[in-house]
Design a protein around this motif. Structure first.
Motif, mmCIF file in Angstrom:
data_model
loop_
_atom_site.group_PDB
_atom_site.id
_atom_site.type_symbol
_atom_site.label_atom_id
_atom_site.label_comp_id
_atom_site.label_asym_id
_atom_site.label_seq_id
_atom_site.Cartn_x
_atom_site.Cartn_y
_atom_site.Cartn_z
ATOM 1 N N TRP A 129 11.521 16.240 144.172
ATOM 2 C CA TRP A 129 12.449 16.051 145.282
ATOM 3 C C TRP A 129 12.063 14.824 146.098
ATOM 4 N N LYS A 147 16.720 17.202 151.809
ATOM 5 C CA LYS A 147 16.014 17.245 150.527
ATOM 6 C C LYS A 147 16.986 16.826 149.433
ATOM 7 N N ASP A 192 17.537 16.523 145.373
ATOM 8 C CA ASP A 192 17.031 17.040 144.107
ATOM 9 C C ASP A 192 17.058 15.903 143.081
#
Lengths: 199, 655
Positions: free
Chosen positions: B128, B141, B143
């Motif tokens: 991440w 965040k 991915d």
């Protein structure tokens, strides 16, 4: 009659059973937009994706020129497995009970069946490549004015529009061929065993 | 006369020679430049080849995160994070609107600052990227299997979320420190009451090791300073976190003067393992709060926003051993820890020196209780007791330092506009190279970890002036790539950036490439309004709300014609891309829809809302050139008067 020819016959008759594990044939399509080519493995009972979703993507590609979707199943997928099981069982029985002449008989029958299978495959390919939707989005003609077909090669490599199509036997076919070769050899081995026994 | 003509002749010859010499020199200069040193060759990535590193470069006031390849400097993607992005329907479609929800409502923009890649055992693992929104405090965040923002958590009791979003060495926490101290909890008080009343919260947000889910674990309420930047301890100092502070004067007006009076401010050393113990012992206070936690679910392709109502708070005055102050000259900006974890560098923004603290000396001073008083109950360690060394007079305006893992630090100097290489331990300057101009952050791939890939340093400049073709008053910011494999740095390349880059994070491409998703699996699509085959395609009315369950595949929509829609309806187009092939997105947009297009990846479902205002027949079409029949990928919606009683009907392909 000694054991050697019987063992060869038995192994030869059983090797085609690998067709239930490994594909018989493979057709792969390469094009610049497909750095990972599209491919289809043909088993005796199934069409399978070479990479996930390949058949779906082949169908999507082919619908532009009016080709039919590759079917989920074809009648051959029911017939081929039965034929292979019958021939393997028959070969096993022959290996234990009969003499070498029957081994040749098995080989000839198997060879005829294989030829029939290849002819059947050719017919399917021909229909797949030529029986096009009259409402096809794009219609291509050959230089002589006839409607262009998109039949993949029976064996070998061929350029079809922006694709390069490869059609080659796979591991299952090699096992079938090896099995047939062994049964053919078993005939001669059996013959020699008999002669040496007589002497 | 003859003499004169002779002199003239000689002069002419000489000048010819000199000018031809100059020409020779000119040619030589060219060969000594880019070609001579093979700089061009070093950044050339041939067509079809891949770069060695990913660089995730913050977009600053663009609110986004851009993805570049190094060494080529080629831009691959701008990942929408905090700002609405009409291209990707981020914050426009029904699925992602909740991602930008906050306690202040929908906030369609932020100031994105410091990306940091998740780590395992102190090494970047490529799972991440975290990045902070500075203006309305948030941490996002991203991915790295999908390169999509999948979670955003708002930070309560905070304002100007600048000293974040840095991760500990097993990604136990991502931190968020407040730049502006504020009343905690917020209240209606005079600004003059700043001193003593305003607090600076630093937040520790835990990260689930498997799924990456973020949770506000606890906050520490520090004195009302400005918490500028931060870095985790690593190796021996794992378990500690270091924050630079300025405005220890606690001024509240004309800070450029009033917050620049103290010779030394502090680096706050926080023992977060100790904080965990205090939390376990229940020594926290639960404060009411109100902050948004937004999660995007990859299976439903839909985000949900949940308001959280409380936060655990630790008061350092009641938690001995939790926080110590390291005096550091002067208004230090960057706070950087070397790969071993022993050295903590305070980049004294208003000083010409870099101050390097020693972690082991700090621990010794704590053990011996050698303190120089306290501030609001927090012990101050004597400057000399923790001092490892000073890189003195290395330049003007030191901001940030990164490390190459070979015993060298690289520091940016904003005012003297240069990158300076210096040696850890001997503190001597080894090399300096100019930047064009006024460099802020710099980044060595993995430089923020125990194991930097010490091949390149990327310097990010605030100002470019004449460096590129002019584009009116507003010109680009830039990044510059230096080769650092030799004793001397070598400038290889500069390239424009998206927005103003504040920090970047880099990683070897091989750690990410194999995990990058090619498609979303259709069979895993759990979107409430997904249709996975054309039998389920339909249009449903619920009062004035109409839901269109639509699919797209090369090269048509199903259905493509819809009738029975009325003026005043609110029409939801839920569109599923049935493709399962790499790089075959489809787009869709409706004439006059007061929103963006949708750009839908294979296997994904997205929704846009259209409120037809006029009677007529209105087309929609695919906005992404998807195939040779892309131009044919279209449909019509018939809109009838509100009073009409035409039944809903839909079709595809009927003549």
């Amino acid at each position: 009659m000694k054991k050697k020819s019987r063992i060869l016959m038995l192994v030869g008759a059983l090797l085609p059973l690998f067709l239930f594990v490994f594909p018989l044939w493979n057709i792969t399509l390469e094009a610049p937009q497909y750095p990972t080519p599209l491919g289809m493995d043909i088993y005796i009972n199934d069409f399978a994706d070479m990479h996930p979703h390949d058949i779906k993507n082949i169908n999507l590609m082919n619908h532009y020129v009016g080709m039919k979707y590759i079917p989920e199943s074809i009648p051959e997928f029911r017939i081929f497995p039965i034929v292979i099981i019958i021939m393997a069982s028959l070969g096993t029985v022959l290996a234990f009970t009969t003499n070498y002449k029957w081994f040749l008989g098995w080989f000839i029958v198997m060879a005829l069946l294989a030829l029939a299978g290849i002819y059947d495959f050719y017919l399917w390919e021909h229909d797949y490549g030529h029986n096009l939707d009259p409402k096809a989005i794009m219609k291509f003609t050959n230089p002589d004015g006839t409607v262009m077909g998109f039949q993949p090669p029976l064996f070998g490599t061929k350029d079809i529009l922006n694709f390069r199509a490869h059609s080659y036997p796979q591991l299952g076919a090699y096992f079938l061929a090896a099995g047939m070769a062994l049964t053919f050899i078993s005939y001669f081995v059996g013959k020699r065993e008999k002669t040496s026994k007589l002497q | 006369m003859k003499q004169i003509s002779k002199i003239l002749f000689i002069t002419a010859i000489l000048s010819l020679m000199i000018s031809s010499c100059a020409d020779v020199n000119k040619d030589k200069k060219i060969t000594d430049g880019a070609l001579g040193s093979n700089a061009a060759e070093k950044v050339y990535v041939a067509p079809g080849e891949h770069d060695e590193f990913y660089a995730f470069v913050s977009g600053g006031f663009s609110g986004q995160l851009s993805v570049y390849g190094l060494p080529s400097g080629r831009l691959f993607k701008v990942i929408p994070v905090f700002s609405q992005d009409a291209e990707k329907a981020w914050g426009y479609n029904e699925e992602t609107k909740p991602m930008l929800n906050t306690s202040y409502g929908f906030v369609p923009w932020d100031d994105a600052h410091h990306p940091d890649i998740s780590q395992t055992n102190g090494e970047v693992d490529g799972r991440w990227v975290f990045i902070n929104g500075n203006n309305t405090p948030r941490i996002a965040k991203i991915d790295l299997s999908t390169f999509e923002t999948t979670e955003i958590i708002e930070v309560p009791n905070s304002a100007g979320n600048h000293s974040s979003s840095f991760v500990t060495e097993n990604t136990e926490y991502v931190v968020a420190g407040t730049r502006f101290s504020v009343p905690v909890p917020q209240e209606d008080i005079a600004i003059k009451e700043y001193k003593g009343k305003f607090k600076g919260a630093v937040s520790f947000i835990s990260v689930d090791p498997d799924h990456g889910n973020m949770e506000m674990a606890f906050q520490i309420l520090l004195p009302g300073f400005n918490y500028d930047l931060a870095h985790p301890g690593r190796g021996t100092s794992h378990g500690w976190f270091f924050f630079t502070t300025y405005n220890t004067e606690e001024a509240n007006s004309l800070l450029e003067v009033n917050a620049s009076q103290n010779d030394k401010d502090f680096i706050a050393a926080i023992n977060w393992k100790k904080a965990e113990e205090y939390i376990k012992q229940g020594k926290f206070k639960t404060m009411p709060a109100n902050y948004a936690h937004n999660v995007y679910d990859e299976k439903t392709h839909t985000a949900t926003s949940t308001m959280k109502k409380e936060v655990k708070v630790l008061d350092p005055a009641e938690c001995p051993g939790l926080v110590y102050f390291l005096p550091t000259p002067k208004s230090p900006h960057g706070c950087d820890v070397d790969p071993s974890g022993e050295y903590i560098v305070g980049n004294g923004k208003l000083s010409a020196d870099l101050t390097v603290h020693s972690f082991s000396k700090m621990i010794k001073a704590i053990e011996n209780k050698q303190f120089d008083g306290d501030a609001y109950g927090i012990p101050i360690i004597k400057f000399e007791d923790a001092l490892a060394g000073v890189v003195s007079q290395a330049g003007l305006g030191p901001l940030h330092t990164e490390f190459d893992g070979k015993g060298n630090g690289y520091t940016t100097f904003f005012i003297s506009s240069e990158v300076v290489k210096w040696k850890l331990g001997s503190w001597e300057v080894v090399d300096r190279k100019p930047t064009y101009y006024s460099v802020g952050h710099l980044m060595i791939p993995g430089g923020n970890s125990r194991k930097p890939f010490g091949k390149y340093v990327l310097a990010m400049n605030k100002i470019t002036k004449d460096r590129y073709l002019p584009t009116g008053p507003e010109v680009t910011q830039s990044a510059q790539l230096y080769d650092i494999t030799g004793e001397k740095m070598e400038l290889l390349l500069d390239f424009p950036t998206i927005g103003e880059p504040h920090y970047a994070a880099g990683i070897a491409a091989d750690l990410i490439k194999p995990r990058s998703k090619k498609i979303y699996k259709l069979e895993e699509n759990e979107h409430k309004y997904a249709v996975k085959n054309n039998e389920n395609v339909r249009v449903e009315r619920d009062g004035k709300e109409v839901h269109v369950y639509m699919t797209m595949i090369r090269s048509h929509f199903t259905p493509d014609n819809i009738e029975g829609i009325k003026v005043g309806d609110k029409v939801y187009f839920h569109v599923t891309n049935l493709e399962q092939d790499y790089d075959v997105p489809h787009g869709v947009s409706m004439i006059g829809a007061n929103t963006s297009e949708l750009l839908i990846m294979p296997g994904q479902t997205e929704t846009f809302v259209w409120e037809p205002k006029q009677v007529g027949v209105w087309p929609f079409y695919c906005t992404d050139f998807c195939s040779a029949l892309h131009q044919e990928m279209q449909g019509y919606v018939r809109v009838s008067p509100a009073s009409s009683n035409i039944e809903l009907s839909w079709s595809l392909g009927e003549d």
